[in-house]
Design an enzyme around this catalytic site. Structure first.
Site, mmCIF file in Angstrom:
data_model
loop_
_atom_site.group_PDB
_atom_site.id
_atom_site.type_symbol
_atom_site.label_atom_id
_atom_site.label_comp_id
_atom_site.label_asym_id
_atom_site.label_seq_id
_atom_site.Cartn_x
_atom_site.Cartn_y
_atom_site.Cartn_z
ATOM 1 N N LYS A 68 33.395 39.431 45.117
ATOM 2 C CA LYS A 68 34.402 39.986 46.038
ATOM 3 C C LYS A 68 33.657 40.579 47.243
ATOM 4 C CE LYS A 68 37.981 40.304 42.568
ATOM 5 N NZ LYS A 68 37.412 39.595 41.426
ATOM 6 N N SER A 76 44.428 45.339 41.699
ATOM 7 C CA SER A 76 44.253 44.123 42.499
ATOM 8 C C SER A 76 45.498 43.655 43.223
ATOM 9 C CB SER A 76 43.716 43.002 41.613
ATOM 10 O OG SER A 76 44.538 42.812 40.491
ATOM 11 N N HIS A 104 37.427 45.652 42.724
ATOM 12 C CA HIS A 104 37.872 45.697 44.127
ATOM 13 C C HIS A 104 37.360 46.930 44.868
ATOM 14 C CE1 HIS A 104 40.467 42.218 43.630
ATOM 15 N NE2 HIS A 104 40.704 42.700 42.418
HETATM 16 N N1 PMP Z 1 38.797 42.482 37.281
HETATM 17 C C1 PMP Z 1 39.645 42.575 38.312
HETATM 18 C C2 PMP Z 1 40.325 43.875 38.568
HETATM 19 C C3 PMP Z 1 39.887 41.472 39.126
HETATM 20 O O1 PMP Z 1 40.750 41.546 40.136
HETATM 21 C C4 PMP Z 1 39.214 40.259 38.853
HETATM 22 C C5 PMP Z 1 39.347 39.013 39.717
HETATM 23 N N2 PMP Z 1 40.455 38.828 40.428
HETATM 24 C C6 PMP Z 1 38.363 40.206 37.759
HETATM 25 C C7 PMP Z 1 38.165 41.324 37.003
HETATM 26 C C8 PMP Z 1 37.662 38.931 37.401
HETATM 27 O O2 PMP Z 1 36.492 38.786 38.130
HETATM 28 P P1 PMP Z 1 35.880 37.348 38.395
HETATM 29 O O3 PMP Z 1 36.672 36.743 39.512
HETATM 30 O O4 PMP Z 1 34.457 37.608 38.749
HETATM 31 O O5 PMP Z 1 36.034 36.582 37.124
#
Ligand code: PMP
Length: 394
Positions: free
Chosen positions: A244, A185, A213
């Site tokens: 996302k 991320s 992602h």
């Molecule tokens: N896994 C990854 C790799 C993420 O980047 C994120 C959110 N930034 C999440 C899980 C969490 O997902 P959510 O925003 O739906 O809680």
């Protein structure tokens, strides 16, 4: 005067309150340029994860309204206690099909998914091997599991194999699990999934991947890196999120039917939380259709990302090993990253500075998060602004 009203019980200085750490820690964060404040998005969006622009897609919005009209506002309860609508199961079947797997299980967010799944799969005495740059929700899930954690160097298969070899399980019943983001991320690079599949098989470990992602962006039908590399059936579980590229909210895991049944019975964030509401489910169903039916959105996104990386690199800017729509612009100090973000805001762009503890010290950066719906001309101007600030020595 009773001892309870005495201002200096147990030697505490009279001016300290039990909450004084709050002010002190905030002041320390501000002094180190590490303080974060909520900001409403303003300007051209180069920071959200709405990669395909689906949060405003007419079909997604229509799907939301139709679901609300048919099923109402809230789900009414947790899945196991009255909150299991036909729509939940329809969404799960649709997501399982998208991902080429037997089954899917919805979670209310990616964070809740990771925390619930990891703490259900591993426990004290088990081993979890986790990439050092995995998302915080994975780290928190492992902590909650109380399993032993081996954090291997980022995407370093030798380091991972070394850990797997050096630390055999103590008992035959102890479990091993390897877990990784597929697209990272903050760095935008991609995990070596084929090697991970190989090592998991070789060393008797389950493999969990987080495609937060990657879903909607990579793979011939947008199913993610597992699909792109042809290993969808080789991972034990793949988490995906719907907030996302899908532009809505929520998350799910795909796996086999037995694993789904296990999680329904063991994942506490699934069991003890009100299920996703119809609006969200209707939006997800429509978003999956758009992802399958409009591949040009992800193709445009990845072409743009490649172009942006090339221009930035030509100007001497470090974009790490990004291969995705997430392009880091490495700047070093917290203050420099903030200055770049302000400079871009002045030109009408919303690009966020990312600082420790989200990224390692000395690698503060802009996180350019590209979006298929941003106008070509705006993107060109944003890149020019970054290069100008860089050359001016900001
Ligand atoms: N896994 C990854 C790799 C993420 O980047 C994120 C959110 N930034 C999440 C899980 C969490 O997902 P959510 O925003 O739906 O809680």
């Amino acid at each position: 005067m009773s001892i309870f009203s005495h201002p200096n019980v147990a030697g505490t200085p009279a001016q300290d309150s039990p909450e004084s750490f709050v002010r002190e820690r905030l002041a320390a964060l501000k002094a180190a340029d590490g303080h974060r404040a909520l900001k409403t998005p303003r300007g051209v969006d180069l920071s959200s994860n709405d990669y395909l622009g689906l949060s405003r897609h007419p079909a997604v919005i229509k799907g939301i309204f139709e679901a609300v009209e048919k099923y109402g506002a809230g789900s009414g309860g947790s899945r196991l206690l009255g909150g299991n609508l036909p729509l939940h199961e329809e969404v799960e079947e649709t997501l399982a099909r998208l991902k080429g797997r037997e089954a899917a299980l919805l979670f209310n967010s990616g964070y809740q998914g990771n925390v619930g799944i990891l703490s259900a799969l591993a426990g004290p005495g088990d081993q979890v091997f986790s990439d050092k740059l995995n998302h915080a929700s994975i780290v928190d899930g492992i902590r909650l599991s109380k399993a032993r954690i081996f954090a291997y160097r980022h995407c370093d298969m030798n380091d991972l194999e070394g850990d797997l070899k050096r630390h055999p399980t103590r008992s035959r019943s102890a479990k091993r699990l390897i877990v990784t983001d597929t697209v990272f991320s903050m760095d935008g690079d991609i995990a070596p999934l084929k090697d991970l599949v190989f090592l998991a098989k070789r060393y008797g470990a389950m493999l969990m991947v987080d495609e937060a992602h990657a879903t909607g962006v990579f793979g011939p039908t947008g199913a993610g890196i597992s699909e792109m590399l042809g290993v969808s059936g080789d991972v034990t579980l793949a988490l995906g999120t719907c907030g996302k590229a899908m532009g809505v909210f929520g998350a799910y895991v795909v796996c086999d039917k037995e694993m789904r049944d296990y999680l329904i019975n063991h994942a506490r964030s699934f069991i003890f939380s009100t299920s996703l509401p119809p609006a969200v489910l209707g939006g997800i169903l429509a978003a999956v259709d758009v992802i399958k039916g409009e591949p040009e959105r992800r193709e445009r996104l990845l072409e743009r990302a490649a172009g942006v990386r090339e221009e930035l690199q030509e100007a001497g800017i470090d974009t790490l090993k990004s291969e995705s729509q997430i392009v880091p612009v490495i700047l070093g100090s917290e203050s420099r990253a903030l200055e770049f973000s302000r400079g871009l805001a002045e030109e009408g762009f919303d690009v966020r500075a990312v600082r420790p503890p989200t990224v390692p010290k000395g690698t503060s950066r802009l996180r350019l998060s590209l979006n298929a719906s941003v106008a070509e001309e705006d993107l060109r101007r944003a890149v020019e602004t970054i290069i100008r600030l860089y050359k001016e020595g900001v």
